[in-house]
Motif scaffolding. Structure first.
Motif, mmCIF file in Angstrom:
data_model
loop_
_atom_site.group_PDB
_atom_site.id
_atom_site.type_symbol
_atom_site.label_atom_id
_atom_site.label_comp_id
_atom_site.label_asym_id
_atom_site.label_seq_id
_atom_site.Cartn_x
_atom_site.Cartn_y
_atom_site.Cartn_z
ATOM 1 N N THR A 182 0.813 -1.212 0.000
ATOM 2 C CA THR A 182 0.000 0.000 0.000
ATOM 3 C C THR A 182 0.846 1.260 0.000
ATOM 4 O O THR A 182 0.297 2.344 -0.006
ATOM 5 N N ARG A 183 2.158 1.135 0.065
ATOM 6 C CA ARG A 183 3.011 2.312 0.099
ATOM 7 C C ARG A 183 4.037 2.241 -1.022
ATOM 8 O O ARG A 183 4.363 1.177 -1.526
ATOM 9 N N LYS A 184 4.564 3.386 -1.389
ATOM 10 C CA LYS A 184 5.609 3.414 -2.404
ATOM 11 C C LYS A 184 6.833 2.667 -1.896
ATOM 12 O O LYS A 184 7.127 2.656 -0.709
ATOM 13 N N ALA A 185 7.552 2.053 -2.824
ATOM 14 C CA ALA A 185 8.704 1.238 -2.446
ATOM 15 C C ALA A 185 10.022 1.886 -2.838
ATOM 16 O O ALA A 185 10.989 1.848 -2.076
ATOM 17 N N PHE A 186 10.082 2.490 -4.019
ATOM 18 C CA PHE A 186 11.337 3.057 -4.503
ATOM 19 C C PHE A 186 11.774 4.220 -3.607
ATOM 20 O O PHE A 186 11.001 5.128 -3.308
ATOM 21 N N GLY A 187 13.027 4.143 -3.181
ATOM 22 C CA GLY A 187 13.577 5.205 -2.354
ATOM 23 C C GLY A 187 13.213 5.114 -0.889
ATOM 24 O O GLY A 187 13.628 5.956 -0.094
ATOM 25 N N LYS A 188 12.438 4.102 -0.505
ATOM 26 C CA LYS A 188 12.032 3.933 0.888
ATOM 27 C C LYS A 188 12.915 2.886 1.568
ATOM 28 O O LYS A 188 13.371 1.938 0.922
ATOM 29 N N PRO A 189 13.160 3.028 2.871
ATOM 30 C CA PRO A 189 13.921 1.991 3.583
ATOM 31 C C PRO A 189 13.248 0.627 3.440
ATOM 32 O O PRO A 189 12.017 0.527 3.438
ATOM 33 N N LEU A 190 14.050 -0.400 3.322
ATOM 34 C CA LEU A 190 13.528 -1.746 3.089
ATOM 35 C C LEU A 190 12.535 -2.158 4.173
ATOM 36 O O LEU A 190 11.425 -2.619 3.871
ATOM 37 N N GLU A 191 12.919 -2.009 5.435
ATOM 38 C CA GLU A 191 12.053 -2.469 6.525
ATOM 39 C C GLU A 191 10.754 -1.671 6.576
ATOM 40 O O GLU A 191 9.700 -2.210 6.927
ATOM 41 N N GLU A 192 10.818 -0.388 6.224
ATOM 42 C CA GLU A 192 9.598 0.430 6.211
ATOM 43 C C GLU A 192 8.624 -0.089 5.156
ATOM 44 O O GLU A 192 7.419 -0.208 5.400
ATOM 45 N N HIS A 193 9.148 -0.393 3.978
ATOM 46 C CA HIS A 193 8.300 -0.924 2.906
ATOM 47 C C HIS A 193 7.715 -2.280 3.287
ATOM 48 O O HIS A 193 6.520 -2.540 3.076
ATOM 49 N N LEU A 194 8.540 -3.143 3.865
ATOM 50 C CA LEU A 194 8.063 -4.477 4.234
ATOM 51 C C LEU A 194 7.001 -4.398 5.324
ATOM 52 O O LEU A 194 5.997 -5.121 5.286
ATOM 53 N N ALA A 195 7.207 -3.502 6.291
ATOM 54 C CA ALA A 195 6.227 -3.359 7.372
ATOM 55 C C ALA A 195 4.907 -2.818 6.842
ATOM 56 O O ALA A 195 3.822 -3.265 7.243
ATOM 57 N N ALA A 196 4.993 -1.858 5.923
ATOM 58 C CA ALA A 196 3.771 -1.252 5.384
ATOM 59 C C ALA A 196 3.004 -2.221 4.496
ATOM 60 O O ALA A 196 1.773 -2.163 4.416
ATOM 61 N N SER A 197 3.731 -3.101 3.821
ATOM 62 C CA SER A 197 3.077 -4.004 2.869
ATOM 63 C C SER A 197 2.798 -5.386 3.446
ATOM 64 O O SER A 197 2.099 -6.184 2.834
ATOM 65 N N GLY A 198 3.364 -5.665 4.625
ATOM 66 C CA GLY A 198 3.158 -6.984 5.221
ATOM 67 C C GLY A 198 3.844 -8.093 4.442
ATOM 68 O O GLY A 198 3.375 -9.235 4.422
ATOM 69 N N ARG A 199 4.960 -7.769 3.804
ATOM 70 C CA ARG A 199 5.670 -8.742 2.971
ATOM 71 C C ARG A 199 6.997 -9.127 3.616
ATOM 72 O O ARG A 199 7.500 -8.434 4.505
ATOM 73 N N GLU A 200 7.578 -10.218 3.134
ATOM 74 C CA GLU A 200 8.934 -10.594 3.530
ATOM 75 C C GLU A 200 9.939 -10.211 2.454
ATOM 76 O O GLU A 200 11.095 -9.910 2.755
ATOM 77 N N ILE A 201 9.495 -10.257 1.194
ATOM 78 C CA ILE A 201 10.345 -9.873 0.066
ATOM 79 C C ILE A 201 9.792 -8.581 -0.524
ATOM 80 O O ILE A 201 8.582 -8.462 -0.756
ATOM 81 N N ALA A 202 10.674 -7.621 -0.762
ATOM 82 C CA ALA A 202 10.233 -6.342 -1.319
ATOM 83 C C ALA A 202 9.491 -6.576 -2.634
ATOM 84 O O ALA A 202 9.926 -7.379 -3.471
ATOM 85 N N PHE A 203 8.390 -5.866 -2.806
ATOM 86 C CA PHE A 203 7.562 -6.098 -3.985
ATOM 87 C C PHE A 203 8.321 -5.903 -5.294
ATOM 88 O O PHE A 203 8.204 -6.733 -6.205
ATOM 89 N N PRO A 204 9.108 -4.821 -5.464
ATOM 90 C CA PRO A 204 9.833 -4.680 -6.733
ATOM 91 C C PRO A 204 10.783 -5.842 -7.005
ATOM 92 O O PRO A 204 10.928 -6.269 -8.152
#
Length: 338
Positions: free
Chosen positions: A170-192
């Motif tokens: 649900t959040r932008k991934a590019f340019g964002k810290p890895l853990e922030e993106h994973l926490a926001a998306s509920g993923r283990e592997i970054a979506f990109p």
């Protein structure tokens, strides 16, 4: 949906703000602009017109006086006597009439000026009214925003979970810290990373020069935006694996901290410089084990894919050495460069 509720709240707030703005503008026009319009377009122009008219009458009076004096002098009369004769009398009457007109105009101008000064407080009040109306408008607008903002934040702070089958973030991934993106998306592997790897496994494993050949800038920009929105058409990019590889490299490079971390930079470099292969592998393994959990999971996922990619090196020309050359700088760099 969550997005619809957010848009509805924002739309209602903007509508109320627009109503307040309309009310404010109407009040300003009625209580401030219209009275000041009369001042600017009627009263002040009238005074200016009167002043010009007075100046003209004064010139006429001076001209009449000059003609009368010249006529009196030419009649041969002394300065102690009044000039006689019909012409002189006529000129004197013209002079007196001109002087009378000057006096009347001067009196009218003075009256207008006194009236203007008498209304000075009213004019000052118009500007005070303007400030008061503005203050009231801003108070109402602020109250409206303060009322709706917590509702918007509540909606934003509690977004519904993404559907299980989409795996979206649900959040932008590019340019964002890895853990922030994973926490926001509920993923283990970054979506990109996962999306690009999945697409490359389908259409790019035998593409020559993968990760080396630069993609179209416009295609790359579009794909990165699509990955940020999690709307990726696999069919659209199946014919352009270089764009997919470029997006993956961009994601890795745009991380605020490299996937292999700043903290372990020296350890990675020292391990890679060991001459003994067994010691080098052990040192690299030790460094890998020190990675944060999120980084470890993502680097492990990526290396598995790259190992698979090198199995097709006869076709894609991407030997382990070539892979290291093109991807290494996107996985590890010193903090001074970041």
């Amino acid at each position: 949906s969550h997005r619809r509720k957010m848009l509805k709240l924002c739309g209602e707030a903007e509508d109320k703000l627009a109503q307040e703005l309309t009310s404010f503008e109407l009040e300003v026009e009625r209580d401030v602009i219209e009275p000041l319009f009369v001042l600017a377009e009627v009263e002040i122009p009238n005074i200016q017109k009167q002043r010009k008219h007075l100046a003209k009458l004064v010139l006429d009076m001076d001209s009449s006086r000059t003609r009368w004096q010249q006529s009196a002098k030419s009649s041969g009369l002394s300065s102690n006597l009044q000039p006689s004769g019909s012409k002189v009398d006529t000129l004197r009457e013209e002079m007196e009439e001109a002087a009378n007109r000057v006096e009347i105009c001067r009196d009218q101008l003075s009256a207008d000026m006194y009236n203007f000064v008498a209304k000075e407080i009213d004019y000052a009040n118009y500007f005070q009214t303007l400030i008061e109306v503005q203050a009231e408008y801003h108070r109402k607008s602020l109250a409206l925003l303060q009322n709706v903002l917590p509702q918007i934040k509540a909606q934003q702070g509690n977004p519904p979970p993404p559907p299980a089958h989409t795996g979206t973030h649900t959040r932008k991934a590019f340019g964002k810290p890895l853990e922030e993106h994973l926490a926001a998306s509920g993923r283990e592997i970054a979506f990109p990373i996962e999306a690009c790897v999945t697409m490359l496994l389908e259409c790019g494993m035998q593409e020559e020069g993968l990760f080396r050949v630069a993609p179209s800038a416009s295609k790359l920009k579009k794909l990165k935006a699509a990955l940020d929105c999690c709307v990726v058409d696999v069919q659209e990019y199946s014919a352009d694996p270089h764009a997919i590889a470029g997006a993956l490299k961009s994601y890795l490079r745009e991380l605020p901290e490299p996937l292999m971390t700043f903290e372990l930079y020296d350890e990675w470099i020292q391990a890679s410089n060991l001459q003994d292969q067994d010691k080098r592998l052990q040192a690299l393994w030790n460094a890998c084990e020190k990675l944060p959990k999120a980084n470890h999971s993502n680097i492990r996922y990526l290396i598995k894919f790259l190992a698979k990619l090198t199995e097709y090196q006869d076709a894609n020309k991407m030997t382990p050495s070539n892979v290291a050359i093109v991807l290494g700088p996107n996985l590890l760099w010193p903090q001074a460069e970041g």
